[in-house]
Every structure is written in C-alpha cells, then in structure tokens.
Design a protein around this motif. Structure first.
Motif, PDB file in Angstrom:
ATOM      1  N   UNK A   1     -11.860 -96.375-101.794  1.00 16.74           N
ATOM      2  CA  UNK A   1     -10.573 -96.949-102.150  1.00 16.74           C
ATOM      3  C   UNK A   1      -9.764 -95.943-102.919  1.00 16.74           C
ATOM      4  N   UNK A   2      -8.501 -96.279-103.063  1.00 15.77           N
ATOM      5  CA  UNK A   2      -7.611 -95.410-103.806  1.00 15.77           C
ATOM      6  C   UNK A   2      -6.936 -94.410-102.904  1.00 15.77           C
ATOM      7  N   UNK A   3      -5.977 -93.663-103.442  1.00 14.69           N
ATOM      8  CA  UNK A   3      -5.152 -92.762-102.663  1.00 14.69           C
ATOM      9  C   UNK A   3      -5.922 -91.568-102.130  1.00 14.69           C
ATOM     10  N   UNK A   4      -7.139 -91.342-102.612  1.00  7.23           N
ATOM     11  CA  UNK A   4      -7.888 -90.205-102.115  1.00  7.23           C
ATOM     12  C   UNK A   4      -8.266 -90.377-100.659  1.00  7.23           C
ATOM     13  N   UNK A   5      -8.332 -91.618-100.182  1.00  6.86           N
ATOM     14  CA  UNK A   5      -8.671 -91.882 -98.790  1.00  6.86           C
ATOM     15  C   UNK A   5      -7.446 -92.440 -98.103  1.00  6.86           C
ATOM     16  N   UNK A   6      -6.675 -91.566 -97.474  1.00  3.42           N
ATOM     17  CA  UNK A   6      -5.410 -91.989 -96.901  1.00  3.42           C
ATOM     18  C   UNK A   6      -5.309 -91.515 -95.466  1.00  3.42           C
ATOM     19  N   UNK A   7      -4.574 -92.241 -94.616  1.00  6.59           N
ATOM     20  CA  UNK A   7      -4.367 -91.769 -93.256  1.00  6.59           C
ATOM     21  C   UNK A   7      -3.504 -90.527 -93.273  1.00  6.59           C
TER      22      UNK A   7
ATOM     23  N   UNK B   1      -2.054 -94.558-110.339  1.00  8.79           N
ATOM     24  CA  UNK B   1      -2.593 -95.176-111.545  1.00  8.79           C
ATOM     25  C   UNK B   1      -1.856 -96.415-111.989  1.00  8.79           C
ATOM     26  N   UNK B   2      -0.691 -96.695-111.387  1.00 15.99           N
ATOM     27  CA  UNK B   2       0.087 -97.879-111.767  1.00 15.99           C
ATOM     28  C   UNK B   2      -0.072 -99.002-110.750  1.00 15.99           C
ATOM     29  N   UNK B   3      -0.363 -98.641-109.500  1.00 15.49           N
ATOM     30  CA  UNK B   3      -0.656 -99.624-108.453  1.00 15.49           C
ATOM     31  C   UNK B   3      -2.070 -99.352-107.962  1.00 15.49           C
ATOM     32  N   UNK B   4      -2.943-100.331-108.119  1.00 11.18           N
ATOM     33  CA  UNK B   4      -4.352-100.211-107.764  1.00 11.18           C
ATOM     34  C   UNK B   4      -4.644-101.080-106.550  1.00 11.18           C
ATOM     35  N   UNK B   5      -5.585-100.621-105.731  1.00 15.49           N
ATOM     36  CA  UNK B   5      -5.956-101.366-104.532  1.00 15.49           C
ATOM     37  C   UNK B   5      -7.436-101.727-104.576  1.00 15.49           C
ATOM     38  N   UNK B   6      -7.730-102.973-104.270  1.00 15.79           N
ATOM     39  CA  UNK B   6      -9.117-103.348-104.028  1.00 15.79           C
ATOM     40  C   UNK B   6      -9.537-102.771-102.685  1.00 15.79           C
ATOM     41  N   UNK B   7     -10.802-102.396-102.572  1.00 15.38           N
ATOM     42  CA  UNK B   7     -11.318-101.880-101.300  1.00 15.38           C
ATOM     43  C   UNK B   7     -11.786-103.059-100.447  1.00 15.38           C
TER      44      UNK B   7
ATOM     45  N   UNK C   1      -2.251-113.037-104.931  1.00 14.22           N
ATOM     46  CA  UNK C   1      -2.795-111.791-104.391  1.00 14.22           C
ATOM     47  C   UNK C   1      -2.456-110.556-105.219  1.00 14.22           C
ATOM     48  N   UNK C   2      -1.618-110.698-106.231  1.00 14.51           N
ATOM     49  CA  UNK C   2      -1.318-109.584-107.130  1.00 14.51           C
ATOM     50  C   UNK C   2      -1.846-109.942-108.516  1.00 14.51           C
ATOM     51  N   UNK C   3      -2.632-109.037-109.062  1.00 13.37           N
ATOM     52  CA  UNK C   3      -3.104-109.212-110.426  1.00 13.37           C
ATOM     53  C   UNK C   3      -2.377-108.243-111.346  1.00 13.37           C
ATOM     54  N   UNK C   4      -2.161-108.685-112.564  1.00 11.88           N
ATOM     55  CA  UNK C   4      -1.563-107.877-113.611  1.00 11.88           C
ATOM     56  C   UNK C   4      -2.684-107.278-114.447  1.00 11.88           C
ATOM     57  N   UNK C   5      -2.592-105.989-114.716  1.00  8.86           N
ATOM     58  CA  UNK C   5      -3.588-105.292-115.516  1.00  8.86           C
ATOM     59  C   UNK C   5      -2.887-104.759-116.760  1.00  8.86           C
ATOM     60  N   UNK C   6      -3.351-105.184-117.926  1.00  9.97           N
ATOM     61  CA  UNK C   6      -2.759-104.768-119.194  1.00  9.97           C
ATOM     62  C   UNK C   6      -3.826-104.138-120.074  1.00  9.97           C
ATOM     63  N   UNK C   7      -3.439-103.081-120.793  1.00 12.14           N
ATOM     64  CA  UNK C   7      -4.373-102.449-121.708  1.00 12.14           C
ATOM     65  C   UNK C   7      -5.404-101.615-120.992  1.00 12.14           C
TER      66      UNK C   7
ATOM     67  N   UNK D   1      -0.053-102.507-115.093  1.00  8.92           N
ATOM     68  CA  UNK D   1      -0.442-102.017-113.773  1.00  8.92           C
ATOM     69  C   UNK D   1      -0.560-103.223-112.842  1.00  8.92           C
ATOM     70  N   UNK D   2      -0.508-102.964-111.548  1.00 13.00           N
ATOM     71  CA  UNK D   2      -0.661-104.012-110.547  1.00 13.00           C
ATOM     72  C   UNK D   2      -1.907-103.732-109.725  1.00 13.00           C
ATOM     73  N   UNK D   3      -2.648-104.787-109.413  1.00 14.41           N
ATOM     74  CA  UNK D   3      -3.847-104.695-108.582  1.00 14.41           C
ATOM     75  C   UNK D   3      -3.641-105.584-107.366  1.00 14.41           C
ATOM     76  N   UNK D   4      -3.696-104.988-106.162  1.00 12.04           N
ATOM     77  CA  UNK D   4      -3.405-105.710-104.929  1.00 12.04           C
ATOM     78  C   UNK D   4      -4.675-105.969-104.126  1.00 12.04           C
ATOM     79  N   UNK D   5      -4.688-107.122-103.449  1.00 13.71           N
ATOM     80  CA  UNK D   5      -5.790-107.478-102.562  1.00 13.71           C
ATOM     81  C   UNK D   5      -5.229-108.310-101.414  1.00 13.71           C
ATOM     82  N   UNK D   6      -6.069-108.620-100.425  1.00  6.77           N
ATOM     83  CA  UNK D   6      -5.692-109.470 -99.288  1.00  6.77           C
ATOM     84  C   UNK D   6      -4.433-108.953 -98.605  1.00  6.77           C
ATOM     85  N   UNK D   7      -4.560-107.811 -97.951  1.00  4.75           N
ATOM     86  CA  UNK D   7      -3.414-107.167 -97.305  1.00  4.75           C
ATOM     87  C   UNK D   7      -3.411-107.356 -95.792  1.00  4.75           C
TER      88      UNK D   7
END
Length: 625
Positions: free
Chosen positions: A224-230, A369-375, A463-469, A476-482
């Motif tokens: 997960x994350x931007x390191x694995x991108x098309x 680092x501000x928008x996070x993705x669940x794998x 489907x969007x979670x808020x991440x604080x601290x 930050x935002x955490x996204x799932x179910x895309x």
C-alpha cells in the motif's frame, strides 16, 4: 417567508427531533421528508403550496375530490421543504395518517400496481428501523459504559485502530444524512443485532470453510501507499499475482488441524472465513448454486475473534485491529436492493480503485502523508457473492493517533456532548469551527484534485476516516472501499499524459465505472463529498448551535472555491465544470435512496446503479445578496 431556525435543519443530529419526540414521530418526520425530497407520488412537483394559520402545507390532489396534505417548513439541505409535524392528512375526511404504515398505504394507492411490492417492503424497513431505534435507546447506557470502561471517558483519546472501532460504535448509533430508516437490517432481529452489529460493540468468533484451491480465485497483497503505483501509461500489471512483499491472505488464519478438519482438507485447500450469520443462513444455498457442496467442509469449531466495524459485514481481528475482513452477509441496509454481499467483481474493482488512487498520490506529492490508503488488494472468492473475503490492511504507525470515521463527528459521546467537541478540545483549543475548517480544507482539496484527474469516489462519511495527532500536525484522511468510483477516461488521460484507457486497462470489472463525460463524475462528487461529507457536517453543527448556518456554509463554499482555483492552474476544464455544476448551479443532484433502493425496481426507476440515482435539491452553496 422566513427560513426555519438552523437547528431544525440538521440531518442526523441528536437535537430536538430525537430528544423531545418519540422515536416513531422522529422516524415518520424523516420518512415524510425523504418521500417529499424524492417526489414520491408527485408530492413535490405536483403539490400546491397552501398558507395556513399554522404555516405552509403542500396539497396533492388524488382525484374525485380527494387530496393528501403535508405540513412543511423551509429546509435547505438537499430539499427546499421538509416535513413538520408527524402526519400526512387525507381530505375531505380530515383523517390524520400518523404512522409509516398508514402513510405508505395511502401513497401506494396512487402508485402503479407493479410498484406495490416496493411500498410493502419499505413499510417493513420502517418497522425494522423503529425496532432498532427502541433497542438502541434501551441499550445506550450499557454500551457507552462498556466503551468507557475499555477506552476511557474521552473519545479524543481513543487511539489507533482499536479506538477507531469504538468510534464506529458511536457512529452506528446516529442517523444517515439522507436515508430516513438506516438502522434496520433486513431479516435480522434483536438477537442477531446484539450479537453482530457495530452499535453493540460485540466480539464473536468466525466460522471457516475449506474449499479445494482450484475452485478459489485469490489475489495476494500488493502493498500500500504511493510506493506501489501504476506507471505513467496507467496500464496495471497483468494477472492477480502483483506481489510486493505484502501480507498473505491467510496470514494469521487458523490451521486445518486447529479447526478439526479432516486430513483430506489439510493440503491443497483454501480456508475462507465465513460470518456466523452467513454460516447459519444461506451458505448451503451458495455452495449448492456453485456446485461446491460436495467439495466443501464447514469446520464446526469457530476460531479467531473479531469486532464489527461501522460496516457490519466488515470485521476487525480482535487481536490485530488493523486487519479487517470484509465478509458477505445475506442482508440489506439502506434499501431492499442494497445487499451486503461481496461480488467477485467488486473485489477486483476495489483493488483497481486503490491502484488508481496510488497513481494520483504519486503525481500529487503535496498529499504525501496527508492522504492514506488502506490496502485492499488481497482477496479470495469462489465465484459467488456469499463465498468471498477481502482482507484490508490499515496503514501502520497510527497507534498514537485518533482515528475515526467522518460519520462519528456528530455522534454523541459518553458524556452527552459531541465527539467533535472532544476532538476540538484536544486538537484545536476547543474551537469546533476551526477543526471543521481544517478537515474541510483537506477533504475538498483532495477530492477536487481527484476530479481534475477525472475521478470521483463513493467516499462517503463511512468510507473516509479522520486521523488526528500521532506526531503529525493537522488532520489526515484515511480512505477505504474504493470499488465504486466514476472515472472520466479522457480527463484521466489528459492528466496522466497517456492514451485514453479502457476499463480493462484500468482493471475494472464494472463497466459503469468508466465514463466519457463530466456529468456522472460531477454528480457523484456532489452527492458524496459535498452533501454527505461537507454539507451534513455544516448543517449538523448549526443544528447544535456551534455556529450560524450561513457561516458554516460560507466556509464550505470558500474552501471549495479555493480548491477549484488550485485545480484551474493545471486542469482548467475540470475546474470550470465544478464551478458551473457545483458552486454556481441553481440546483444540485441529491441521492434518491428510497426510490432506487426499495420503492421501485431498477427497470421502473431507470437506475443503472441504485447508489448513483439522483433527484435534485437547492444549492445551499450559492452566494445570496
């Protein structure tokens, strides 16, 4: 006419409509409001506005001197008018219809005969929702005490993925901003809800099904994350085995021996976790339909304890709460047709949607680092919507952060205040509006940037979670179910500098995802991001007296305008579409959830996708003199 006070317009609040009225009256007001908004039986478009001593009414003639009258008040959130007083009146006999059963029976008489089953089904949904409301009220103190005992009295200090599950419980006890009867679940009664629904924060063990490996399609994790991108040509890697060292599907699974399975199922077989409700229900039918009944063995021994997330069919491993399993259920929520199964195509689409977002993050580095993705690239299925599992891996490193779905912001905390108040006290010096501003700024910037790439997500408040601290300044935002986006392939090609991709090139099974015009993408952006995430927060905060409604709506407009201006620098065409279709449009699309989800079949409603079927409502973002 003077607009109603802001506190009477807040969707899904715990203001006067829930604390001063019985649950049945509150429910009927929501149902009447939804029927009016969706223009059921022509209530909105064929009704005549009457001014009476107690306020405005809408009159709908039904023929032969008969009429239905609905008392209304000015609204503004997705509808010009909302119902007031829990009744629909029949004339000339002045009969007051004060129950959902009576109201729906009266409206069903105006519908086409082939639509009658939909009205019967919706009446049943109302009864199920009302029973759940009573159950929620009866168990409120017990559940909140359990959360407090486990996590402490302050939700802002409920940390990590374990704390997020507690926030899910609070969110599950609030109303949906649009659907009027969100709390019931088809076919599930009190014992099932208490044992498996997130609003009760239960813990239970999974069942396990052994199937020959040749009958199961699997996709290993792809990281997960931007390191694995098309790559820049947006062509995804071929085949399911795009391994980058991610976790295996069966990591942490029990062994066949631990489950007591016969030796013939120890090698060459795949274990699928099964929700206990499915194991006790339609699992046998699914195995018979796929011809797998003689090959499958359901272990008698339940193993691996889980806790339900806000999406009841998705559960978190109790001892590894950052690992979620999305398991099909033979039930429906938010509409009869909105089934909670897991189709094989949706698993593929979710992984493709994740890769698409990774590609955007690779190109839009300011969101790093501000928008996070669940794998969500790790899954298995046996060719049936009840024989499937998605393994979701949440981002690591959030143990010290507060993680919660946007749906929990307006939920009541154990002390009776709002969750957003606790968060504001900890992270924004007690200023709720400042916290809302920070969240809206990032949310609208991100979603507008996606629109510039031709993408809109079904990323609603669940489907969007808020991440604080957690050592990071700002939200930050955490996204799932895309798995249910809309992608304008020409705009995507322009943004990525490549040939226009096909659905196959992007990896999507659902052909409805890829479109060739802006309308479908703009409608989804508006219905989800503007209404369900931003608008519902503003109206809800106003309903609780946090700030004047005009100030909060102005905040949304200003932050959206700023985001559109940024997008205009590199994507002027996309920015112009958002200005015309959102900021300056006289009306906005609004989800018609009752019509498409229950009252009408797809053939009758014309809905290609029941979650993307719209009516129209007022644009509360317009600047007024």
């Amino acid at each position: 006419m003077t607009a109603a006070p802001p506190r009477a317009t807040g969707p899904g609040t715990t203001g006067p409509w829930t604390t001063e009225r019985p649950a049945a009256d509150h429910q009927l007001l929501r149902v009447l409001g939804a029927l009016l908004r969706e223009d059921v039986a022509g209530l909105r478009t064929r009704g005549t506005l009457l001014h009476r001593a107690d306020g405005p009414w809408l009159r709908l003639g039904t023929g032969h001197g008969q009429a239905l009258l609905l008392p209304v008040r000015e609204d503004g959130f997705q509808s010009t008018w909302a119902a007031r007083l829990p009744l629909l009146r029949q004339e000339p006999d002045a009969t007051d219809l004060t129950t959902c059963d009576a109201v729906l029976a009266a409206l069903a008489r105006l519908a086409a005969p082939e639509d009658a089953p939909g009205y019967t089904a919706f009446a049943e949904e109302c009864r199920s929702d009302l029973a759940a409301r009573h159950l929620h009220a009866a168990t409120r103190d017990t559940v909140l005490a359990r959360l407090t005992d486990s996590h402490g009295p302050r939700p802002a200090h409920w940390h990590g993925h374990t704390g997020s599950l507690a926030h899910d419980t609070l969110a599950a006890r609030t109303d949906h901003p649009v659907h009027p009867v969100p709390r019931g679940r088809k076919g599930l009664g009190e014992p099932e809800l208490r044992s498996y629904a997130p609003e009760f924060h239960p813990r239970f063990a999974l069942r396990w099904l052994s199937l020959p490996a040749e009958h199961v399609t699997t996709a290993p994790a792809a990281g997960s994350g931007a390191a694995s991108h098309p790559g820049p040509d947006v062509t995804p890697p071929t085949g399911p085995a795009r391994e980058t060292g991610g976790v295996r599907l069966d990591d942490g699974w029990p062994t066949p021996a631990e489950l007591g399975l016969p030796r013939g199922h120890h090698e060459g077989h795949v274990l699928l976790p099964v929700h206990p409700l499915t194991a006790a229900g339609r699992l046998h039918d699914a195995l018979a339909e796929t011809g797998l009944a003689r090959h499958a063995v359901l272990a008698e021994r339940p193993l691996v304890h889980v806790v339900p997330t806000l999406s009841m069919r998705t559960v978190a491993l109790a001892d590894r709460p950052g690992t979620h399993l999305k398991l099909p259920l033979a039930t429906a929520t938010l509409g009869l047709l909105n089934r909670r199964t897991v189709t094989p195509g949706s698993l593929r689409d979710g992984a493709a949607g994740q890769r698409l977002l990774e590609g955007v993050l690779h190109r839009e580095t300011r969101f790093a680092g501000r928008v996070l993705l669940a794998d969500e690239s790790c899954y298995a299925h046996a060719g049936h919507e009840l024989l499937a599992v998605l393994r979701r891996t949440q981002p690591a490193g959030l143990d010290d952060a507060t993680v919660l779905p946007l749906a929990a912001l307006l939920a009541p905390a154990p002390d009776g205040g709002l969750v957003i108040g606790h968060l504001a006290d900890r992270f924004h010096g007690g200023d709720r509006v400042a916290l809302a501003d920070a969240v809206l700024t990032l949310l609208l910037d991100w979603q507008t940037t996606l629109f510039g790439h031709g993408i809109a997500l079904e990323s609603h408040q669940q489907n969007i979670s808020l991440v604080l601290g957690g050592g990071t300044d700002g939200p930050r935002l955490l996204l799932k179910d895309n798995d249910g986006p809309r992608v304008h392939t020409r705009r995507l090609a322009e943004a990525w500098g490549c040939a226009e991709p096909t659905a196959d090139a992007l990896g999507f099974a659902d052909r409805r995802i890829c479109v060739t015009e802006d309308g479908a993408v703009a409608d989804l952006f508006t219905a989800i991001t503007v209404h369900l995430c931003a608008g519902s927060l503003a109206f809800g905060l106003a309903a609780h007296g946090t700030a004047p409604l005009g100030r909060l709506l102005g905040l949304i407009r200003d932050r959206l305008a700023e985001a559109i201006d940024r997008t205009a620098v590199t994507r002027p065409g996309a920015a112009a579409v958002l200005r015309a279709r959102v900021l300056d449009a006289p009306e906005l699309p609004v989800k018609a959830m009752v019509t498409a989800g229950t009252l009408l079949t797809k053939a009758r409603s014309g809905a290609a996708d029941i979650n993307k079927h719209y009516t129209t409502g007022p644009n509360y973002l317009l600047r007024k003199a």
